[in-house]
Design a protein around this motif. Structure first.
Motif, PDB file in Angstrom:
ATOM      1  N   LEU A 105       1.002  -1.394  -0.266  1.00 49.71           N
ATOM      2  CA  LEU A 105       0.156   0.023  -0.055  1.00 49.71           C
ATOM      3  C   LEU A 105       0.763   1.259   0.120  1.00 49.71           C
ATOM      4  CD1 LEU A 105      -3.112   1.227   0.560  1.00 49.71           C
ATOM      5  CD2 LEU A 105      -2.445   0.738   2.709  1.00 49.71           C
ATOM      6  N   VAL A 106       0.195   2.616  -0.740  1.00 49.57           N
ATOM      7  CA  VAL A 106       1.435   3.318  -1.228  1.00 49.57           C
ATOM      8  C   VAL A 106       0.268   4.343  -0.599  1.00 49.57           C
ATOM      9  CG1 VAL A 106       2.446   4.594  -2.688  1.00 49.57           C
ATOM     10  CG2 VAL A 106       2.925   2.155  -3.091  1.00 49.57           C
ATOM     11  N   THR A 107       1.222   5.228   0.329  1.00 51.61           N
ATOM     12  CA  THR A 107      -0.157   6.035   0.783  1.00 51.61           C
ATOM     13  C   THR A 107       0.613   6.939   1.181  1.00 51.61           C
ATOM     14  OG1 THR A 107      -2.124   6.611   2.018  1.00 51.61           O
ATOM     15  CG2 THR A 107      -0.281   5.299   2.929  1.00 51.61           C
ATOM     16  N   ASP A 108       0.069   8.385   2.292  1.00 53.63           N
ATOM     17  CA  ASP A 108       0.657   9.299   2.889  1.00 53.63           C
ATOM     18  C   ASP A 108       0.914   9.350   4.285  1.00 53.63           C
ATOM     19  OD1 ASP A 108      -1.809  10.737   2.515  1.00 53.63           O
ATOM     20  OD2 ASP A 108      -1.504  11.590   1.069  1.00 53.63           O
ATOM     21  N   SER A 109       1.210   9.927   4.928  1.00 55.97           N
ATOM     22  CA  SER A 109       1.426   9.734   6.650  1.00 55.97           C
ATOM     23  C   SER A 109      -0.499  10.359   6.653  1.00 55.97           C
ATOM     24  CB  SER A 109       2.163  10.641   6.839  1.00 55.97           C
ATOM     25  OG  SER A 109       1.901  12.745   6.519  1.00 55.97           O
ATOM     26  N   PHE A 110      -1.472  12.046   5.949  1.00 53.90           N
ATOM     27  CA  PHE A 110      -2.299  11.972   6.120  1.00 53.90           C
ATOM     28  C   PHE A 110      -3.601  10.488   6.582  1.00 53.90           C
ATOM     29  CE2 PHE A 110      -6.254  13.629   5.059  1.00 53.90           C
ATOM     30  CZ  PHE A 110      -6.642  13.941   5.915  1.00 53.90           C
ATOM     31  N   LEU A 111      -3.320   9.990   5.182  1.00 52.44           N
ATOM     32  CA  LEU A 111      -4.946   8.789   4.969  1.00 52.44           C
ATOM     33  C   LEU A 111      -3.926   7.754   6.567  1.00 52.44           C
ATOM     34  CD1 LEU A 111      -5.442   8.739   1.890  1.00 52.44           C
ATOM     35  CD2 LEU A 111      -6.677   9.247   3.236  1.00 52.44           C
ATOM     36  N   VAL A 112      -2.941   7.335   6.994  1.00 54.30           N
ATOM     37  CA  VAL A 112      -2.042   6.596   8.338  1.00 54.30           C
ATOM     38  C   VAL A 112      -3.147   7.236   9.452  1.00 54.30           C
ATOM     39  CG1 VAL A 112      -0.425   5.709   9.423  1.00 54.30           C
ATOM     40  CG2 VAL A 112      -0.217   6.053   6.323  1.00 54.30           C
ATOM     41  N   GLY A 113      -2.765   8.373   9.280  1.00 55.52           N
ATOM     42  CA  GLY A 113      -3.466   9.268  10.334  1.00 55.52           C
ATOM     43  C   GLY A 113      -4.859   8.962  10.948  1.00 55.52           C
ATOM     44  N   THR A 114      -5.613   8.791   9.571  1.00 50.53           N
ATOM     45  CA  THR A 114      -7.657   9.065   9.595  1.00 50.53           C
ATOM     46  C   THR A 114      -7.784   7.726  10.218  1.00 50.53           C
ATOM     47  OG1 THR A 114      -6.828   8.382   7.003  1.00 50.53           O
ATOM     48  CG2 THR A 114      -7.269  10.426   8.195  1.00 50.53           C
ATOM     49  N   GLY A 115      -6.465   6.721   9.765  1.00 48.79           N
ATOM     50  CA  GLY A 115      -6.715   4.984   9.556  1.00 48.79           C
ATOM     51  C   GLY A 115      -7.647   3.928   8.626  1.00 48.79           C
ATOM     52  N   LEU A 116      -7.210   4.807   7.687  1.00 50.72           N
ATOM     53  CA  LEU A 116      -7.977   4.547   6.046  1.00 50.72           C
ATOM     54  C   LEU A 116      -7.366   2.779   6.102  1.00 50.72           C
ATOM     55  CD1 LEU A 116      -9.532   4.713   3.890  1.00 50.72           C
ATOM     56  CD2 LEU A 116      -8.622   5.842   3.176  1.00 50.72           C
ATOM     57  N   ALA A 117      -5.759   3.900   5.720  1.00 52.05           N
ATOM     58  CA  ALA A 117      -4.686   2.752   5.853  1.00 52.05           C
ATOM     59  C   ALA A 117      -4.628   1.275   6.488  1.00 52.05           C
ATOM     60  CB  ALA A 117      -3.413   3.664   5.776  1.00 52.05           C
ATOM     61  N   GLU A 118      -4.759   1.528   7.648  1.00 54.91           N
ATOM     62  CA  GLU A 118      -4.504   0.496   8.662  1.00 54.91           C
ATOM     63  C   GLU A 118      -5.958  -0.278   8.492  1.00 54.91           C
ATOM     64  OE1 GLU A 118      -3.802  -2.525  10.631  1.00 54.91           O
ATOM     65  OE2 GLU A 118      -2.251  -0.737  10.524  1.00 54.91           O
ATOM     66  N   ARG A 119      -6.967   0.989   7.994  1.00 54.63           N
ATOM     67  CA  ARG A 119      -8.034  -0.301   7.848  1.00 54.63           C
ATOM     68  C   ARG A 119      -7.906  -1.149   6.407  1.00 54.63           C
ATOM     69  NH1 ARG A 119     -13.025   2.628   6.143  1.00 54.63           N
ATOM     70  NH2 ARG A 119     -14.103   1.719   4.065  1.00 54.63           N
ATOM     71  N   LEU A 120      -7.571  -1.085   5.394  1.00 54.96           N
ATOM     72  CA  LEU A 120      -7.284  -0.955   4.133  1.00 54.96           C
ATOM     73  C   LEU A 120      -6.258  -2.601   4.531  1.00 54.96           C
ATOM     74  CD1 LEU A 120      -7.392   1.352   1.281  1.00 54.96           C
ATOM     75  CD2 LEU A 120      -8.729  -0.159   2.117  1.00 54.96           C
ATOM     76  N   LEU A 121      -5.402  -2.418   5.390  1.00 57.16           N
ATOM     77  CA  LEU A 121      -4.704  -3.439   5.464  1.00 57.16           C
ATOM     78  C   LEU A 121      -4.896  -4.610   6.222  1.00 57.16           C
ATOM     79  CD1 LEU A 121      -1.354  -1.302   6.489  1.00 57.16           C
ATOM     80  CD2 LEU A 121      -1.439  -2.899   4.465  1.00 57.16           C
ATOM     81  N   ALA A 122      -5.996  -4.595   7.194  1.00 57.70           N
ATOM     82  CA  ALA A 122      -6.612  -5.096   7.829  1.00 57.70           C
ATOM     83  C   ALA A 122      -7.450  -5.908   7.309  1.00 57.70           C
ATOM     84  CB  ALA A 122      -7.408  -4.537   9.392  1.00 57.70           C
ATOM     85  N   GLY A 123      -8.527  -5.401   5.913  1.00 54.02           N
ATOM     86  CA  GLY A 123      -8.565  -6.651   5.660  1.00 54.02           C
ATOM     87  C   GLY A 123      -8.693  -7.130   4.617  1.00 54.02           C
ATOM     88  N   LEU A 124      -6.579  -6.576   4.114  1.00 54.45           N
ATOM     89  CA  LEU A 124      -6.048  -7.718   3.161  1.00 54.45           C
ATOM     90  C   LEU A 124      -6.167  -8.207   4.304  1.00 54.45           C
ATOM     91  CD1 LEU A 124      -4.009  -4.646   0.543  1.00 54.45           C
ATOM     92  CD2 LEU A 124      -6.421  -6.269   0.521  1.00 54.45           C
ATOM     93  N   ARG A 125      -5.408  -8.108   4.817  1.00 52.48           N
ATOM     94  CA  ARG A 125      -4.524  -9.642   5.622  1.00 52.48           C
ATOM     95  C   ARG A 125      -5.443 -10.372   6.338  1.00 52.48           C
ATOM     96  NH1 ARG A 125      -0.691  -4.678   9.033  1.00 52.48           N
ATOM     97  NH2 ARG A 125       1.468  -4.381   7.006  1.00 52.48           N
ATOM     98  N   ASN A 126      -6.918 -10.216   6.414  1.00 52.16           N
ATOM     99  CA  ASN A 126      -7.671 -10.866   7.351  1.00 52.16           C
ATOM    100  C   ASN A 126      -7.875 -11.527   6.077  1.00 52.16           C
ATOM    101  OD1 ASN A 126      -8.011  -9.729   9.654  1.00 52.16           O
ATOM    102  ND2 ASN A 126      -9.943  -8.926   8.842  1.00 52.16           N
ATOM    103  N   ALA A 127      -7.651 -11.438   4.519  1.00 48.20           N
ATOM    104  CA  ALA A 127      -8.063 -12.118   3.159  1.00 48.20           C
ATOM    105  C   ALA A 127      -7.214 -12.747   2.737  1.00 48.20           C
ATOM    106  CB  ALA A 127      -8.534 -10.707   2.096  1.00 48.20           C
TER     107      ALA A 127
END
Length: 386
Positions: free
Chosen positions: A35-57
């Motif tokens: 996942l290539v993103t920025d610190s802002f979207l990490v701070g919002t929690g969106l990046a971690e939400r996507l990562l969790a979904g991918l790992r759950n898959a």
């Protein structure tokens, strides 16, 4: 005449589409996405939400959050290392144009090596690259559907246009719900960016029947919705319309081209660190007024799509109304001038000749209805200063 068309192989469009990322990656055969993103979207929690979904898959997903606004060659160094360290087989670009452009650049550099300046226009990059899934969080750049990436050379401050099929995302997820939290200034700047894409795609010397239809539809949609989202970011119907129009405009200019506005905008962003959409908005009315005589009938069609002219209006009248409408729009959206942002006039004037040359070198002004000289570009820069 044969028109060559290129689009992402898989487009998922609609509210909640982001939840389908694991399926999109599975269809690409990816097991180790980054996942290539920025610190802002990490701070919002969106990046971690996507990562969790991918790992759950069951996917071994990694993260690179080091993208910066208006990505530079220096900012790509750590990204290439992360791609290689993770042994990524696919990159997911999440964010505005900068993270998506970063993902595209990393996807090529990780496979082909070299420096980004090796790949700038007029080179047509068709070589191998990792697949990219692009997920826009703004309704503007259209990068999720284009065969372009924009990277600033850290050594020269040149904002390099890099083109070719190697930069076309394999898939895109266009979910308007990701844009609801955008603040008004970003909403306005990205919206005008999308409108510029659509108008320039339609009046470009490379326009074609395929791009024409998408461009006119995008112009119509944006004209009816951009003020709504600027005034009320919670207007979900307007957000949905703007998001889809931005993608349509992206497909249009990717299969046609942009022109003088973009050619002049990139150097402003590189030297004065202004957001791309904002510098486009500063230029749009003046550059349109300069260009309209070279394709009066085409600009008239844009005016009719925008809703400021009718079929019975002569082309000259309609085209003139478009120029007026763009000036009014930028006023309504509180688009600042370089002067009002505190840019020193002496510095602006000093850099104008260099910016004009960099604009011409990018190739975009050559697609404009009126191909400008360096001196004419300098005059346009002077015109928009205040």
């Amino acid at each position: 005449m044969v028109t060559s068309l290129m689009l992402p192989r898989n487009l998922r469009v609609g509210g909640g589409a982001i939840e389908e990322l694991p399926d999109v990656l599975a269809r690409l055969g990816s097991t180790r996405p980054l996942l290539v993103t920025d610190s802002f979207l990490v701070g919002t929690g969106l990046a971690e939400r996507l990562l969790a979904g991918l790992r759950n898959a069951g996917l071994d997903a990694g993260l690179f959050a080091g993208t910066v606004p208006d990505p530079t060659t220096d900012s790509l160094v750590a990204g290439v290392r992360q791609v290689q360290a993770h042994r990524a087989d696919c990159l997911v670009g999440l964010g505005g144009g900068s993270p998506m452009d970063t993902a595209k650049a990393l996807a090529l550099l990780a496979v082909q090596g070299g420096e980004m300046r090796d790949y700038k226009a007029p080179r047509d990059n068709r070589g191998p690259a990792l697949p990219v899934v692009a997920i826009p969080t703004t309704a503007g750049s259209g990068s999720e559907a284009t065969q372009f990436t924009i990277i600033t050379d850290s050594a020269s401050d040149e904002k390099m246009l890099c083109t070719g099929q190697a930069f076309l995302p394999a898939a895109a997820i266009v979910d308007y719900e990701l844009t609801v939290s955008m603040p008004p200034r970003l909403t306005a700047d990205t919206g005008v960016d999308a409108l510029t894409h659509a108008v320039e795609a339609f009046v470009s010397r490379k326009a074609n029947v395929f791009s024409d239809g998408l461009a006119l539809t995008a112009i119509s949609t944006i004209s009816r919705n951009i003020r709504r989202v600027y005034e009320n970011g919670e207007d979900r119907q307007a957000r949905k319309a703007m998001m889809f129009a931005a993608t349509q405009a992206g497909i249009a200019f990717s299969n046609s081209s942009v022109a003088l506005v973009h050619g002049m905008s990139r150097p402003i962003g590189a030297h004065f660190h202004l957001a791309h959409g904002l510098s486009n908005a500063m230029l749009f009315p003046a550059v349109t007024a300069f260009s309209v005589g070279g394709a009066e009938a085409r600009y008239a069609e844009c005016a009719r799509a925008y809703g400021v002219a009718g079929e019975a209006d002569p082309d000259a009248l309609a085209a003139g109304r478009l120029v007026e409408a763009l000036a009014v729009l930028c006023k309504d959206l509180d688009v600042p001038t370089p002067q009002s942002l505190g840019i020193e006039q002496a510095r602006w004037q000093e850099l104008a000749p260099l910016m004009a040359q960099q604009a011409l070198t990018s190739g975009s002004p050559g697609n404009n209805p009126v191909i400008p000289t360096a001196e004419e570009i300098e005059k346009l820069y002077a015109q928009i200063y205040s």
